[in-house]
Design a protein around this motif. Structure first.
Motif, PDB file in Angstrom:
ATOM      1  N   ALA A 268      35.984  45.304  43.801  1.00 15.64           N
ATOM      2  CA  ALA A 268      36.680  44.026  43.653  1.00 15.64           C
ATOM      3  C   ALA A 268      38.131  44.218  44.053  1.00 15.64           C
ATOM      4  CB  ALA A 268      36.587  43.529  42.216  1.00 15.64           C
ATOM      5  N   PRO A 285      40.887  41.868  35.603  1.00 15.53           N
ATOM      6  CA  PRO A 285      39.800  41.062  36.180  1.00 15.53           C
ATOM      7  C   PRO A 285      38.994  41.823  37.232  1.00 15.53           C
ATOM      8  CG  PRO A 285      41.867  39.828  36.155  1.00 15.53           C
ATOM      9  CD  PRO A 285      42.201  41.237  35.808  1.00 15.53           C
ATOM     10  N   GLN A 286      39.675  42.631  38.068  1.00 10.56           N
ATOM     11  CA  GLN A 286      38.988  43.371  39.124  1.00 10.56           C
ATOM     12  C   GLN A 286      38.129  44.494  38.530  1.00 10.56           C
ATOM     13  OE1 GLN A 286      42.373  42.457  39.453  1.00 10.56           O
ATOM     14  NE2 GLN A 286      41.559  40.769  40.663  1.00 10.56           N
ATOM     15  N   GLN A 288      36.816  44.602  35.560  1.00 11.10           N
ATOM     16  CA  GLN A 288      35.656  44.016  34.876  1.00 11.10           C
ATOM     17  C   GLN A 288      34.597  43.567  35.886  1.00 11.10           C
ATOM     18  OE1 GLN A 288      36.031  40.294  32.366  1.00 11.10           O
ATOM     19  NE2 GLN A 288      35.329  41.817  30.900  1.00 11.10           N
ATOM     20  N   GLU A 289      35.034  42.898  36.930  1.00 13.08           N
ATOM     21  CA  GLU A 289      34.131  42.394  37.966  1.00 13.08           C
ATOM     22  C   GLU A 289      33.391  43.540  38.642  1.00 13.08           C
ATOM     23  OE1 GLU A 289      32.960  39.630  39.302  1.00 13.08           O
ATOM     24  OE2 GLU A 289      32.151  40.634  41.083  1.00 13.08           O
ATOM     25  N   ALA A 290      34.154  44.539  39.089  1.00 12.08           N
ATOM     26  CA  ALA A 290      33.534  45.654  39.803  1.00 12.08           C
ATOM     27  C   ALA A 290      32.644  46.473  38.879  1.00 12.08           C
ATOM     28  CB  ALA A 290      34.611  46.551  40.427  1.00 12.08           C
ATOM     29  N   ASN A 292      30.988  45.366  36.306  1.00  6.97           N
ATOM     30  CA  ASN A 292      29.745  44.610  36.098  1.00  6.97           C
ATOM     31  C   ASN A 292      28.796  44.756  37.283  1.00  6.97           C
ATOM     32  OD1 ASN A 292      30.566  43.748  33.588  1.00  6.97           O
ATOM     33  ND2 ASN A 292      31.322  41.759  34.306  1.00  6.97           N
ATOM     34  N   GLN A 293      29.360  44.749  38.483  1.00  3.86           N
ATOM     35  CA  GLN A 293      28.539  44.936  39.699  1.00  3.86           C
ATOM     36  C   GLN A 293      27.821  46.283  39.641  1.00  3.86           C
ATOM     37  OE1 GLN A 293      30.935  44.706  43.261  1.00  3.86           O
ATOM     38  NE2 GLN A 293      31.766  42.710  42.712  1.00  3.86           N
ATOM     39  N   TYR A 325      37.598  48.257  32.190  1.00  2.00           N
ATOM     40  CA  TYR A 325      36.125  48.326  32.228  1.00  2.00           C
ATOM     41  C   TYR A 325      35.519  47.954  30.883  1.00  2.00           C
ATOM     42  CZ  TYR A 325      36.220  50.655  36.789  1.00  2.00           C
ATOM     43  OH  TYR A 325      36.409  50.949  38.122  1.00  2.00           O
TER      44      TYR A 325
END
Lengths: 411, 147
Positions: A268, A285-286, A288-290, A292-293, A325
């Motif tokens: 992300a 935000p990045q 968490q997004e990455a 989750n991926q 994370y």
């Protein structure tokens, strides 16, 4: 002819999960190289990227129990320059059909190689990283950065604020650290808990560069780089190389050592104001997004992760990643370090070989190497019990790239 | 005392920014397309890529987000060590790296209200006024606009 096209990183995709595995790891002797570089004896030749790469390659080959003739793919990440894939192939005495350059940062190359293997482009890929940064006397910060370099990707914030005397990557980390300390009620001594834990970890790693114990007094006495960051908050600068050998899962199972599956990855990148992302949001935000991926791709929960290796150019960035994370609550990172929660015997072992701060600065490749050893259960003297899944995170100032590596047959 | 400074980034809209500073005012370009205020000033809008902007006067007011102190000589003697930088969130949104003007160590905290002031400076391109930030009381609104 070889193909040097820079492949963009493949998206997180469950179909690629565990398609490939790391079967070989080789690292140069970091302490010996560090000593030699600092000694600067007149007869000493500075280490070159290609010599370091060959050293790491040979170690990885031996580690994997493979021959040169087995290598049909080569990925080259010589972060400060060096031979082309064609040239390196010749030097290493290999004849791969799949050849590519890849990012020097351990953010993208491994997913790219996994995808290439899954697509049948190669079955046994040597991924080679080398940096002769100390030997080329690379400097960071200040007037070395000018606006003329903007066209080749130099971040604006490295030169735009010269009139105010603001420059260097360290200064960016310092702004994050100062805000964090103030908002969460910590002092500079608390920040030292990160450096101290990683130094303590390094004392159990024979291949770590900095192995003398560090007390809080030592930490506080070390000179400021950009206050509140001390010298010991910043990562090493040193020569070295890392080679990973990656095979298809099928071939990997034929190896003698347990294969380390590449189970998941994520990526992300922040858009919008860089300083906002970094200093106010701390990349949360990045991350968490990455994260989750990567977890979704690996079919795992955060609680399945028993080991974290985070990119630590500065102490505070390791804290950013742990919190982003979700391993620890926002603001709780320093307390967790201080109270030993993140020690090798704690709830979540972090940077067990000493990270880039006390181990070696190999742009994240050393973090993957440690995860491989831990997951094989061969990290003598610092082995995490019953480990089945590791998360290795490379994160910069605007981007997060986690990798999830697992032990075969893990849930 | 004229402060000798490392060089500004000049050219195009940067020149206009510094011309306004010489008037004792803080102005930034606002993108005509997505309405984001540009800082740093780049050839195109970093949010949407547009190239048309309208200049807007800012209040000069903001709050401290963070700060740091330089103890390593990144500028090879050009600035006397140590020197401090502050990181300010302007009321209008942009995040501004600068230096503190008379902010005591006791006062310095995230959220401290500040307002812009200008100090005489000089670089290779000549004399100029450098925007820096000093404390303000929250009730002292718009005093900087009276300059």
């Amino acid at each position: 002819m070889s193909d040097y096209i820079h492949r963009s990183m493949p998206k997180a995709d469950p179909a690629l999960s565990r398609a490939a595995a790391i079967v070989g790891v080789g690292e140069t002797d970091y302490p010996a190289l560090y000593k030699a570089a600092r000694a600067k004896r007149p007869d000493d030749q500075p280490a070159t990227a290609e010599a370091l790469a060959e050293d790491a390659f040979e170690r990885a080959l031996a580690d994997a129990g493979l021959e040169r003739s087995d290598i049909d793919g080569l990925s080259v990440s010589l972060i400060y320059g060096g031979p082309t894939p064609d040239e390196l192939s010749e030097q290493l005495g290999i004849n791969p059909t799949f050849k590519t350059t890849a990012s020097g940062l351990m953010a993208g190359p491994l997913p790219m190689v996994c995808a290439a293997i899954a697509e049948g482009k190669a079955s046994t890929v040597a991924m080679v990283y080398a940096a002769a940064s100390r030997s080329i006397n690379r400097k960071y910060g200040g007037k070395t950065y000018t606006g003329d370099q903007a066209g080749i990707g130099l971040p604006t914030s490295y030169y735009y604020y010269h009139p105010w005397g603001f420059s260097s990557q360290a200064a960016h980390w310092a702004l994050i650290a100062q805000r964090y300390l103030s908002l969460y009620g910590y002092d500079e001594a608390d920040l030292g808990a990160v450096a101290m834990q990683l130094r303590d970890n390094a004392t159990a790693n024979p291949n770590a560069i900095m192995r003398s114990p560090m007390s809080q007094a030592d930490y506080l006495a070390s000179r400021y780089i950009v206050r509140p960051l001390h010298l010991f908050d910043m990562c090493l600068v040193n020569d070295g190389a890392v080679c990973l050998i990656v095979q298809s899962a099928e071939k990997a199972r034929e190896r003698q050592k347990p294969p380390v599956m590449v189970a998941g990855w994520g990526e992300a990148t922040a858009t919008g104001d860089k300083f906002d992302t970094l200093v106010r949001k701390r990349l949360a935000p990045q991350l968490q997004e990455a994260g989750n991926q990567a977890l979704a791709m690996a079919g795992l929960d955060l609680s399945d992760i028993g080991h974290f290796e985070g990119y630590d150019p500065a102490s505070i960035h390791l804290v950013n990643q742990l919190e982003g994370y979700g391993f620890v609550k926002p603001g709780d990172g320093l307390r967790a370090f201080r109270e030993g929660d993140l020690s090798p015997t704690g709830a979540l072992p972090v940077n067990v070989s000493g990270g880039m701060m006390s181990g070696t600065y190999m742009h994240g490749w050393n973090l993957v190497a440690e995860a491989v050893r831990q997951l094989r259960h061969e990290a003598d003297g610092r082995q995490i019990s019953d480990l089945t899944a590791s998360l290795v995170s490379v994160a910069q100032t605007d981007m997060a790239h986690p990798l999830i590596l697992t032990r075969e047959n893990a849930a | 005392m004229i402060l000798k400074r490392p060089d500004r980034t000049m050219g195009g809209r940067n020149d206009t920014f510094w011309e306004w500073c010489n008037q004792g005012q803080l102005h930034l370009p606002r993108c005509n397309e997505c309405h984001t205020l540009a800082w740093p000033i780049e050839p195109t809008c970093t949010s949407c890529g547009n190239t048309e902007f309208t200049w807007e006067r800012l209040s000069g007011q903001g709050e401290i987000v963070s700060w740091c102190t330089f103890e390593q000589d990144y500028y090879q003697g050009q600035l006397p060590l140590p020197w401090e930088c502050v990181f300010v969130a302007l009321d209008e949104g942009p995040l501004f790296i600068s230096n503190p003007d008379s902010i005591s160590a006791d006062e310095l905290r995230p959220g401290l209200p500040v307002t812009v002031s200008f100090v005489a400076a000089e670089d290779a391109a000549g004399s100029f006024q450098l925007p820096v930030f000093r404390p303000r009381s929250p009730s002292a609104a718009n005093t900087s606009l009276s300059k």
